[in-house]
Design a protein around this motif. Structure first.
Motif, PDB file in Angstrom:
ATOM      1  N   LYS A   1       0.833  -1.209   0.000  1.00 20.81           N
ATOM      2  CA  LYS A   1       0.000   0.000   0.000  1.00 20.81           C
ATOM      3  C   LYS A   1       0.863   1.253   0.000  1.00 20.81           C
ATOM      4  O   LYS A   1       0.589   2.207  -0.744  1.00 20.81           O
ATOM      5  N   ALA A   2       1.901   1.288   0.813  1.00 20.05           N
ATOM      6  CA  ALA A   2       2.763   2.470   0.904  1.00 20.05           C
ATOM      7  C   ALA A   2       3.484   2.737  -0.408  1.00 20.05           C
ATOM      8  O   ALA A   2       3.594   3.889  -0.841  1.00 20.05           O
ATOM      9  N   LYS A   3       3.949   1.677  -1.052  1.00 13.76           N
ATOM     10  CA  LYS A   3       4.714   1.816  -2.298  1.00 13.76           C
ATOM     11  C   LYS A   3       3.828   1.787  -3.535  1.00 13.76           C
ATOM     12  O   LYS A   3       4.307   2.025  -4.637  1.00 13.76           O
ATOM     13  N   GLN A   4       2.542   1.419  -3.340  1.00 14.02           N
ATOM     14  CA  GLN A   4       1.627   1.239  -4.470  1.00 14.02           C
ATOM     15  C   GLN A   4       2.206   0.247  -5.479  1.00 14.02           C
ATOM     16  O   GLN A   4       2.121   0.430  -6.700  1.00 14.02           O
ATOM     17  N   SER A   5       2.782  -0.827  -4.914  1.00 11.69           N
ATOM     18  CA  SER A   5       3.419  -1.856  -5.727  1.00 11.69           C
ATOM     19  C   SER A   5       3.498  -3.143  -4.917  1.00 11.69           C
ATOM     20  O   SER A   5       3.753  -3.101  -3.712  1.00 11.69           O
ATOM     21  N   PRO A   6       3.349  -4.282  -5.576  1.00 16.30           N
ATOM     22  CA  PRO A   6       3.465  -5.559  -4.866  1.00 16.30           C
ATOM     23  C   PRO A   6       4.902  -6.068  -4.752  1.00 16.30           C
ATOM     24  O   PRO A   6       5.135  -7.143  -4.201  1.00 16.30           O
ATOM     25  N   ASP A   7       5.878  -5.315  -5.239  1.00 19.83           N
ATOM     26  CA  ASP A   7       7.245  -5.827  -5.322  1.00 19.83           C
ATOM     27  C   ASP A   7       7.813  -6.276  -3.977  1.00 19.83           C
ATOM     28  O   ASP A   7       8.394  -7.359  -3.876  1.00 19.83           O
ATOM     29  N   ILE A   8       7.678  -5.466  -2.938  1.00 19.45           N
ATOM     30  CA  ILE A   8       8.213  -5.842  -1.631  1.00 19.45           C
ATOM     31  C   ILE A   8       7.450  -7.059  -1.090  1.00 19.45           C
ATOM     32  O   ILE A   8       8.039  -7.953  -0.483  1.00 19.45           O
ATOM     33  N   ALA A   9       6.156  -7.090  -1.335  1.00 16.79           N
ATOM     34  CA  ALA A   9       5.363  -8.240  -0.893  1.00 16.79           C
ATOM     35  C   ALA A   9       5.835  -9.514  -1.590  1.00 16.79           C
ATOM     36  O   ALA A   9       5.970 -10.563  -0.957  1.00 16.79           O
ATOM     37  N   LEU A  10       6.099  -9.431  -2.868  1.00 18.80           N
ATOM     38  CA  LEU A  10       6.582 -10.598  -3.604  1.00 18.80           C
ATOM     39  C   LEU A  10       7.938 -11.058  -3.070  1.00 18.80           C
ATOM     40  O   LEU A  10       8.153 -12.255  -2.835  1.00 18.80           O
ATOM     41  N   ASP A  11       8.844 -10.118  -2.847  1.00 21.88           N
ATOM     42  CA  ASP A  11      10.143 -10.473  -2.267  1.00 21.88           C
ATOM     43  C   ASP A  11       9.956 -11.130  -0.896  1.00 21.88           C
ATOM     44  O   ASP A  11      10.614 -12.118  -0.577  1.00 21.88           O
ATOM     45  N   SER A  12       9.069 -10.577  -0.079  1.00 24.48           N
ATOM     46  CA  SER A  12       8.823 -11.128   1.257  1.00 24.48           C
ATOM     47  C   SER A  12       8.289 -12.549   1.177  1.00 24.48           C
ATOM     48  O   SER A  12       8.685 -13.416   1.963  1.00 24.48           O
ATOM     49  N   LEU A  13       7.392 -12.807   0.225  1.00 23.83           N
ATOM     50  CA  LEU A  13       6.848 -14.151   0.076  1.00 23.83           C
ATOM     51  C   LEU A  13       7.899 -15.129  -0.441  1.00 23.83           C
ATOM     52  O   LEU A  13       7.890 -16.306  -0.063  1.00 23.83           O
ATOM     53  N   GLU A  14       8.811 -14.660  -1.270  1.00 22.17           N
ATOM     54  CA  GLU A  14       9.902 -15.528  -1.717  1.00 22.17           C
ATOM     55  C   GLU A  14      10.798 -15.900  -0.546  1.00 22.17           C
ATOM     56  O   GLU A  14      11.210 -17.055  -0.402  1.00 22.17           O
ATOM     57  N   HIS A  15      11.099 -14.925   0.335  1.00 19.37           N
ATOM     58  CA  HIS A  15      11.891 -15.218   1.540  1.00 19.37           C
ATOM     59  C   HIS A  15      11.132 -16.184   2.450  1.00 19.37           C
ATOM     60  O   HIS A  15      11.714 -17.125   2.998  1.00 19.37           O
ATOM     61  N   LEU A  16       9.840 -15.941   2.611  1.00 21.32           N
ATOM     62  CA  LEU A  16       9.009 -16.803   3.454  1.00 21.32           C
ATOM     63  C   LEU A  16       9.024 -18.232   2.926  1.00 21.32           C
ATOM     64  O   LEU A  16       9.179 -19.191   3.692  1.00 21.32           O
ATOM     65  N   ARG A  17       8.889 -18.387   1.631  1.00 21.27           N
ATOM     66  CA  ARG A  17       8.873 -19.732   1.040  1.00 21.27           C
ATOM     67  C   ARG A  17      10.194 -20.451   1.306  1.00 21.27           C
ATOM     68  O   ARG A  17      10.214 -21.626   1.690  1.00 21.27           O
ATOM     69  N   ARG A  18      11.307 -19.739   1.102  1.00 24.88           N
ATOM     70  CA  ARG A  18      12.611 -20.364   1.366  1.00 24.88           C
ATOM     71  C   ARG A  18      12.736 -20.772   2.835  1.00 24.88           C
ATOM     72  O   ARG A  18      13.266 -21.841   3.145  1.00 24.88           O
ATOM     73  N   TYR A  19      12.243 -19.931   3.725  1.00 25.78           N
ATOM     74  CA  TYR A  19      12.283 -20.250   5.150  1.00 25.78           C
ATOM     75  C   TYR A  19      11.469 -21.517   5.433  1.00 25.78           C
ATOM     76  O   TYR A  19      11.936 -22.424   6.124  1.00 25.78           O
ATOM     77  N   LEU A  20      10.257 -21.580   4.903  1.00 25.85           N
ATOM     78  CA  LEU A  20       9.407 -22.752   5.126  1.00 25.85           C
ATOM     79  C   LEU A  20      10.038 -24.017   4.547  1.00 25.85           C
ATOM     80  O   LEU A  20       9.923 -25.095   5.130  1.00 25.85           O
ATOM     81  N   GLU A  21      10.703 -23.880   3.411  1.00 26.01           N
ATOM     82  CA  GLU A  21      11.388 -25.038   2.837  1.00 26.01           C
ATOM     83  C   GLU A  21      12.442 -25.570   3.796  1.00 26.01           C
ATOM     84  O   GLU A  21      12.638 -26.782   3.907  1.00 26.01           O
TER      85      GLU A  21
END
Length: 154
Positions: A110-130
């Motif tokens: 919302k702050a950046k008006q872009s999903p880019d940081i959210a996408l990066d965060s989900l990629e980090h989250l996925r690696r962590y869960l793996e």
């Protein structure tokens, strides 16, 4: 609306609980292509704004958000039992961690008006869960003498 979206999501049909957990993260990442209001959490936004002034709204948000974590926790617990039975963490704590990552990434979207940081965060989250649910090796590692024989044959 969220219950309907997640109940029908493709990852729900996966037989392996680890695959369902990772599929959930992948599904959330695929949602980032939508408009910001369609993938962010109304409840998370509401509770941030009114937690101190409207206790009934806070409790309703907590109830719904915690129920979503409860659904995740079932898959997390099943994956833990299969892939990390001796791990010191609880499935519920990981479920809340997943939601904390999501809610934080939504704020930045919302702050950046872009999903880019959210996408990066989900990629980090996925690696962590793996790393939490590392799959066992499919076959035993060959002995050094067996590997040497393969090298000598080639």
């Amino acid at each position: 609306m969220a219950e309907t979206i997640f109940a029908a999501a493709p990852y729900r049909a996966l037989p392996d609980p680890r695959a369902r957990v990772l599929g959930y993260v992948d599904f959330r990442a695929s949602m980032l292509q939508w408009e910001i209001a369609q993938y962010t959490c109304l409840l998370g936004t509401m509770v941030q704004e009114v937690y101190a002034t409207h206790p009934a709204v806070r409790m309703a948000c907590d109830k719904q958000m915690s129920e979503h974590v409860g659904v995740l926790t079932r898959d997390l617990e099943a994956a833990k039992q299969r892939y990390a039975p001796d791990a010191p963490w609880s499935a519920e704590s990981v479920g809340y961690f997943i939601q904390a990552v999501l809610q934080g990434s939504f704020i930045f979207a919302k702050a950046k008006q872009s999903p880019d940081i959210a996408l990066d965060s989900l990629e980090h989250l996925r690696r962590y869960l793996e790393t939490l649910f590392q799959q066992p090796k499919s076959r035993k590692r060959r002995s050094s003498s067996a590997r040497a024989g393969l090298v000598a044959e080639s």
